[in-house]
Design a protein around this motif. Structure first.
Motif, PDB file in Angstrom:
ATOM      1  N   UNK A  33       0.846  -1.195   0.000  1.00 32.70           N
ATOM      2  CA  UNK A  33       0.000   0.000   0.000  1.00 32.70           C
ATOM      3  C   UNK A  33       0.880   1.243   0.000  1.00 32.70           C
ATOM      4  N   UNK A  34       0.583   2.175  -0.911  1.00 31.90           N
ATOM      5  CA  UNK A  34       1.233   3.472  -0.983  1.00 31.90           C
ATOM      6  C   UNK A  34       0.171   4.545  -0.761  1.00 31.90           C
ATOM      7  N   UNK A  35       0.583   5.675  -0.207  1.00 32.89           N
ATOM      8  CA  UNK A  35      -0.355   6.759   0.092  1.00 32.89           C
ATOM      9  C   UNK A  35       0.200   8.068  -0.439  1.00 32.89           C
ATOM     10  N   UNK A  69      -5.276   8.215   8.493  1.00 33.85           N
ATOM     11  CA  UNK A  69      -4.228   7.279   8.090  1.00 33.85           C
ATOM     12  C   UNK A  69      -3.444   6.707   9.256  1.00 33.85           C
ATOM     13  N   UNK A  70      -3.699   7.188  10.458  1.00 33.77           N
ATOM     14  CA  UNK A  70      -2.912   6.766  11.626  1.00 33.77           C
ATOM     15  C   UNK A  70      -2.864   5.251  11.807  1.00 33.77           C
ATOM     16  N   UNK A  71      -3.981   4.504  11.650  1.00 38.43           N
ATOM     17  CA  UNK A  71      -3.879   3.048  11.825  1.00 38.43           C
ATOM     18  C   UNK A  71      -2.926   2.396  10.824  1.00 38.43           C
ATOM     19  N   UNK A  72      -2.936   2.855   9.570  1.00 35.13           N
ATOM     20  CA  UNK A  72      -2.031   2.278   8.578  1.00 35.13           C
ATOM     21  C   UNK A  72      -0.584   2.651   8.869  1.00 35.13           C
ATOM     22  N   UNK A  73      -0.355   3.923   9.237  1.00 34.38           N
ATOM     23  CA  UNK A  73       1.006   4.381   9.518  1.00 34.38           C
ATOM     24  C   UNK A  73       1.542   3.737  10.785  1.00 34.38           C
ATOM     25  N   UNK A 116       5.772   2.780   2.573  1.00 37.28           N
ATOM     26  CA  UNK A 116       6.590   3.931   2.920  1.00 37.28           C
ATOM     27  C   UNK A 116       5.701   4.986   3.532  1.00 37.28           C
ATOM     28  N   UNK A 117       6.266   6.035   4.097  1.00 35.72           N
ATOM     29  CA  UNK A 117       5.439   7.083   4.698  1.00 35.72           C
ATOM     30  C   UNK A 117       4.579   7.763   3.634  1.00 35.72           C
ATOM     31  N   UNK A 118       3.415   8.327   4.027  1.00 36.45           N
ATOM     32  CA  UNK A 118       2.571   9.024   3.053  1.00 36.45           C
ATOM     33  C   UNK A 118       3.347  10.122   2.335  1.00 36.45           C
ATOM     34  N   UNK A 126       5.021  13.365  -7.252  1.00 39.23           N
ATOM     35  CA  UNK A 126       5.762  12.998  -8.460  1.00 39.23           C
ATOM     36  C   UNK A 126       6.571  11.728  -8.266  1.00 39.23           C
ATOM     37  N   UNK A 127       7.200  11.577  -7.088  1.00 41.74           N
ATOM     38  CA  UNK A 127       8.053  10.417  -6.845  1.00 41.74           C
ATOM     39  C   UNK A 127       7.253   9.117  -6.830  1.00 41.74           C
ATOM     40  N   UNK A 128       6.120   9.101  -6.112  1.00 40.81           N
ATOM     41  CA  UNK A 128       5.316   7.870  -6.023  1.00 40.81           C
ATOM     42  C   UNK A 128       4.739   7.508  -7.383  1.00 40.81           C
ATOM     43  N   UNK A 129       4.207   8.497  -8.090  1.00 41.20           N
ATOM     44  CA  UNK A 129       3.613   8.213  -9.393  1.00 41.20           C
ATOM     45  C   UNK A 129       4.662   7.716 -10.381  1.00 41.20           C
TER      46      UNK A 129
END
Length: 657
Positions: A483-485, A496-500, A507-509, A517-520
């Motif tokens: 999962x990415x955010x 998002x706290x439960x996922x983080x 990785x961190x949101x 840009x980096x995630x995409x």
């Protein structure tokens, strides 16, 4: 990758030469028919065992449990808009209805031998003939649509519905041909367009016409054809757990199809104990066909959706008939000047209203009876559901263990109709996801949304997305789902706290334009690499450090932080990502992106829209109901979400050692 279709769903055909293979529990008569752009057929446009070939179509010469149709689509005349694949029971002392035999299974195979699409025709009862699938033209290309529409009157009613004037004579001739010994003739060959004489005028251009969804479909959509409740659901014919003698499906290094698909019809469900005379049978969880309890529950939920849709449709039709009858009788009273006033007119009006009330009361009694049966079935089925099908308040989540296999579907909410708001059916989507999800955070989407403060609604939308992501993470085996955010402004930090906090994110949101840009860029590159590898049959050449797990990208507050390049990449992920295991889960208000105009319309249409509050936006093209969707919130004060995510994180750490 094989597309597992549900009623009403369509799929493009990459080949012009195809085989349509059928597996049925009893010999069936295989036929095919042409229809033109008006949906009308002709007597000479029917291929059957006595006349096996049409230009571009060949059918088997006798009744068979596993008939095969051969299609050569580039040989089909231009006047033909659609090819219907038809099945009818062969008789001869066998079952007298499709409901008494195993569900027919249809597989479409390309000329390279790969299975393109499959469809299990469940939910049949008294029907003796059916349209299995349609192969039709759309904007110069061919597509296949899962239909599964049955006819109690057999081939005669089916052919009459396609516009044949002598449907009964044609149907009787087909059945008589099957009953006769097979003649000793040369094997029928596949006809070509040259055998049909001069070509008829081309069908008119329908590039701007919407794709029709046949009556008999079970899909839900918000203007799209998506899996219904299976209510839902979303997305295909049941996936099967192989029996001990089933062939093993080869597994490659990159394969995002479901690992337990089997191209054979499942066995019938176990026989239910006989009911006491005069009383309906007691409902039983898993009382449907399937290779496993999970599949039987899936098909049972699908059947409950169909039953509810049918009974409400019948009730609404009865009420409409009663209203029309009363209006007609009142018009007759008012049209006669002598009956407008006086005791005679009053009596006529009272009689018309009394008849209306009698008819509606009778319809309501039938509806209440059917709703009571469905409610009793739901009360039995709900506690028996596995975690992937269950609500968060189901005790099965408290006994949760990280699975070792991917389930066949995931519950993303509940649906219900206004006649029975307390009867909620699970909305299931097939796994792996075949399209992305969009949690609509706009206040203008419904009256319930308008009643909420904008900030509260956006928080609920983010919570809904996190709960959905947590369900997806929880139902996959360790290491098979990442999962990415993207949260450009950090506005969803609380949700998002439960996922983080659990550590299940890749990785961190990502925040800010640079993070977006980096995630995409990473996910776009991954889609490019896997797509090229699969198309070139070179999956072994993928980089060893490539994460081959399925990927989910949560995008919050779109289009904040997105420039034109990022928007283009997002659209690319939505279109090409699902086929190679990259999926979108967007939280967005469409009005926020209105500056892009119609450029983003394909993006919204490619996603299954759900809402953080109840909303009746799911349209059913089968009986044209508007179903109310409700999300699955985590119970207030419950720690179940965090407990499940902690187990997932622990399993991932153990798996990675």
């Amino acid at each position: 990758m094989t597309a597992e279709l549900v009623r009403g769903q369509n799929h493009p055909l990459p080949h012009t030469r195809l085989e349509v293979r059928v597996s049925a529990g009893h010999p069936v008569v295989a036929c095919a028919s042409y229809v033109d752009d008006r949906g009308t057929g002709r007597e000479e446009w029917v291929a059957h065992p006595g006349a096996r070939a049409l230009p571009g179509v060949e059918v088997p010469g006798q009744a068979d449990r596993t008939p095969r149709f051969v299609l050569q689509l580039d040989a089909v005349p231009e006047a033909v808009q659609q090819i219907n694949v038809l099945l009818a029971l062969a008789g001869g002392g066998g079952p007298d209805r499709f409901g008494a035999t195993a569900a027919p299974f249809v597989a479409v195979v390309g000329d390279d031998g790969d299975e393109i699409a499959s469809f299990t025709i469940t939910g049949l009862d008294t029907e003796t003939a059916l349209v299995a699938v349609e192969v039709y033209r759309r904007q110069g290309a061919w597509k296949i649509r899962a239909v599964g529409q049955g006819y109690e009157g057999g081939l005669a009613d089916l052919l009459a519905d396609q516009g044949l004037a002598r449907a009964r004579e044609v149907a009787a001739g087909i059945q008589a041909t099957v009953a006769l010994p097979a003649p000793r003739t040369e094997p029928a060959r596949l006809a070509t367009s040259a055998d049909a004489g001069p070509a008829a005028p081309a069908a008119p251009d329908q590039s701007s016409a919407p794709e029709a969804t046949p009556s008999g479909g079970r899909s839900l959509s918000d203007g799209l054809s998506v899996p219904a409740a299976q209510a839902a659901a979303a997305s295909a014919g049941p996936q099967h757990t192989p029996g001990p003698d089933a062939p093993q499906v080869p597994s490659g290094p990159v394969d995002y199809t479901h690992p337990r698909r089997q191209s054979a019809a499942p066995p019938p469900p176990p026989a239910a104990p006989p009911a006491e005379p005069g009383r309906p049978s007691a409902p039983v969880a898993g009382d449907a066909t399937g290779w496993s309890m999970e599949e039987r529950l899936y098909n049972q939920i699908w059947g409950m959706f169909e039953d509810l849709a049918r009974t409400v449709a019948a009730y609404r039709s009865a009420v409409e008939f009663a209203e029309n009858r009363m209006d007609k009788e009142l018009d007759q009273v008012l049209s006669d000047p002598r009956s407008r006033i006086g005791s005679g007119g009053d009596a006529a009006r009272a009689a018309a209203r009394a008849k209306y009330e009698q008819l509606t009361d009778q319809a309501r009694q039938v509806l209440d009876r059917d709703l009571a049966q469905l409610t009793a079935e739901a009360e039995v089925v709900e506690p028996a559901l596995p975690p992937a099908f269950a609500r968060w308040d189901n005790p099965v989540w408290h006994a949760y263990r990280v699975p070792m296999e991917i389930p066949m579907a995931l519950r993303i909410g509940d649906i219900h109709l206004p006649e029975s708001p307390e009867l909620r059916l699970p909305l299931l989507v097939r796994l792996p996801l075949e399209r992305g999800l969009w949690v609509d955070s706009g206040r203008s989407s419904s009256d319930a949304a308008m009643a909420l403060d904008e900030g509260v609604l956006r928080r609920q939308a983010a919570d809904t997305a996190v709960a959905l992501a947590a369900r997806l993470v929880a139902v996959y085996p360790p290491g098979e789902f990442s999962v990415h955010v993207i949260d450009p402004a950090g506005s969803a930090a609380g949700s998002l706290a439960p996922l983080v906090g659990s550590g299940v994110l890749a990785g961190p949101p990502a925040a800010g334009a640079q993070g977006v840009s980096s995630v995409l860029a990473r996910l776009t590159q991954r889609v490019d690499l896997v797509t090229m590898a699969l198309r070139g049959d070179a999956a072994d050449s993928l980089p060893p450090d490539l994460d081959r797990a399925e990927q989910l990208l949560i995008v919050n507050d779109f289009p904040h932080g997105f420039d034109d390049r990022a928007v283009t990449q997002l659209r690319y992920l939505a279109d090409e990502g699902p086929a190679v295991g990259v999926h979108l889960l967007m939280v967005a208000d469409r009005e926020d992106a209105s500056a892009y105009g119609p450029v983003l319309d394909p993006l919204w249409r490619s996603l299954l829209r759900i809402t953080p509050v109840p909303d009746d936006h799911l349209a059913d093209p089968w009986v044209r109901h508007a179903w109310t969707y409700e999300p699955l919130p985590v119970p207030p004060g419950s720690a179940v979400l965090r407990q499940v995510l902690d187990q997932v994180a622990d399993a991932r750490r153990s798996w990675g050692r």
